[in-house]
Enzyme design. Structure first.
Site, PDB file in Angstrom:
ATOM      1  N   TYR A  49       0.818  -1.216   0.000  1.00  0.00           N
ATOM      2  CA  TYR A  49       0.000   0.000   0.000  1.00  0.00           C
ATOM      3  C   TYR A  49       0.853   1.268   0.000  1.00  0.00           C
ATOM      4  O   TYR A  49       0.392   2.313   0.459  1.00  0.00           O
ATOM      5  CB  TYR A  49      -0.943  -0.013   1.208  1.00  0.00           C
ATOM      6  N   ASN A 112     -13.542  -3.956   4.011  1.00  0.00           N
ATOM      7  CA  ASN A 112     -14.214  -4.137   2.713  1.00  0.00           C
ATOM      8  C   ASN A 112     -13.808  -5.414   1.970  1.00  0.00           C
ATOM      9  O   ASN A 112     -13.942  -5.524   0.765  1.00  0.00           O
ATOM     10  CB  ASN A 112     -14.090  -2.875   1.846  1.00  0.00           C
ATOM     11  N   GLU A 126       2.013  -5.574  -8.454  1.00  0.00           N
ATOM     12  CA  GLU A 126       1.502  -6.335  -7.306  1.00  0.00           C
ATOM     13  C   GLU A 126       1.750  -7.844  -7.485  1.00  0.00           C
ATOM     14  O   GLU A 126       2.110  -8.531  -6.529  1.00  0.00           O
ATOM     15  CB  GLU A 126       0.009  -6.032  -7.104  1.00  0.00           C
TER      16      GLU A 126
HETATM   17  P1  DAT Z   1      -9.466   0.091  -3.450  1.00  0.00           P
HETATM   18  O1  DAT Z   1      -9.204  -0.962  -2.406  1.00  0.00           O
HETATM   19  O2  DAT Z   1     -10.906   0.106  -3.869  1.00  0.00           O
HETATM   20  O3  DAT Z   1      -8.500   0.026  -4.620  1.00  0.00           O
HETATM   21  P2  DAT Z   1      -7.870   2.346  -2.524  1.00  0.00           P
HETATM   22  O4  DAT Z   1      -6.748   1.753  -3.298  1.00  0.00           O
HETATM   23  O5  DAT Z   1      -8.190   3.795  -2.751  1.00  0.00           O
HETATM   24  O6  DAT Z   1      -9.234   1.515  -2.747  1.00  0.00           O
HETATM   25  O7  DAT Z   1      -7.612   2.167  -0.966  1.00  0.00           O
HETATM   26  C1  DAT Z   1      -7.092   0.967  -0.478  1.00  0.00           C
HETATM   27  C2  DAT Z   1      -7.854   0.576   0.765  1.00  0.00           C
HETATM   28  O8  DAT Z   1      -7.659   1.580   1.756  1.00  0.00           O
HETATM   29  C3  DAT Z   1      -9.361   0.501   0.593  1.00  0.00           C
HETATM   30  O9  DAT Z   1      -9.777  -0.764   0.099  1.00  0.00           O
HETATM   31  C4  DAT Z   1      -9.855   0.743   1.972  1.00  0.00           C
HETATM   32  C5  DAT Z   1      -8.843   1.742   2.516  1.00  0.00           C
HETATM   33  N1  DAT Z   1      -9.330   3.108   2.366  1.00  0.00           N
HETATM   34  C6  DAT Z   1      -9.373   3.822   1.218  1.00  0.00           C
HETATM   35  N2  DAT Z   1      -9.884   5.055   1.420  1.00  0.00           N
HETATM   36  C7  DAT Z   1     -10.171   5.102   2.749  1.00  0.00           C
HETATM   37  C8  DAT Z   1     -10.729   6.109   3.602  1.00  0.00           C
HETATM   38  N3  DAT Z   1     -11.104   7.293   3.131  1.00  0.00           N
HETATM   39  N4  DAT Z   1     -10.894   5.780   4.912  1.00  0.00           N
HETATM   40  C9  DAT Z   1     -10.514   4.578   5.400  1.00  0.00           C
HETATM   41  N5  DAT Z   1      -9.978   3.599   4.645  1.00  0.00           N
HETATM   42  C10 DAT Z   1      -9.823   3.868   3.355  1.00  0.00           C
END
Ligand code: DAT
Ligand code: MG
Length: 148
Positions: A49, A112, A126
């Protein structure tokens, strides 16, 4: 052929959703190329991440990913990155449509259930991180019934 990285997060494993999630990708017509159950170390989760390291939720996100075993997978097929994201649903489960994995099985953004690569380039990165020894090269005998 296009590939994507899919990870069932610790809540998905704990809640017994592994079979249901794999079923959705299989039944769509995608091909499983790699699969492993593993515990992730903090540094590894931070690397996965790393693009989100400046975000306020980063610490909690890393804690969540290391809180139990995850299922790491590589799926292959036509447009599998974008279609995989559609199968998964919107990041925030309160916005994910019913019929998607997050829409059907999650209520909170911090729980999620599943990760999926967001682009072909990030999928390559990845897959290299999670499957450094490569994946299994095979073709299902159903392939001609799924792809022209
Ligand atoms: P995704 O998993 O749909 O690709 P992302 O890459 O933007 O979404 O973020 C990775 C993960 O981080 C996501 O599955 C859940 C967490 N996350 C993202 N935005 C967040 C927020 N605003 N508050 C809390 N957790 C968040
Ligand atoms: Mg993402």
């Amino acid at each position: 052929m296009e590939q994507t990285f899919i990870m069932i997060k610790p809540d998905g494993v704990q809640r017994g959703l592994v079979g249901e999630i794999i079923k959705r990708f299989e039944q769509k017509g995608f091909t499983l190329r790699g699969l492993k159950l593993m515990n992730v170390e903090r540094a590894f989760a931070e690397k996965h991440y790393e693009d989100l390291s400046a975000r306020p939720f980063f610490g909690g996100l890393v804690e969540y990913i290391i809180s139990g075993p995850v299922v790491a997978m590589v799926w292959e097929g036509k447009n599998v990155v974008v279609t995989g994201r559609k199968i998964i649903g919107a990041t925030n489960p309160s916005e994910s449509s019913p019929g998607t994995i997050r829409g059907d099985f999650a209520v909170e953004i911090g729980r999620n259930v599943i990760h999926g690569s967001d682009a072909v380039e990030s999928a390559k990165k990845e897959i290299a991180l999670w499957f450094p020894d490569g994946t299994v090269n095979w073709q299902s005998s159903l392939h001609p019934w799924i792809c022209e």
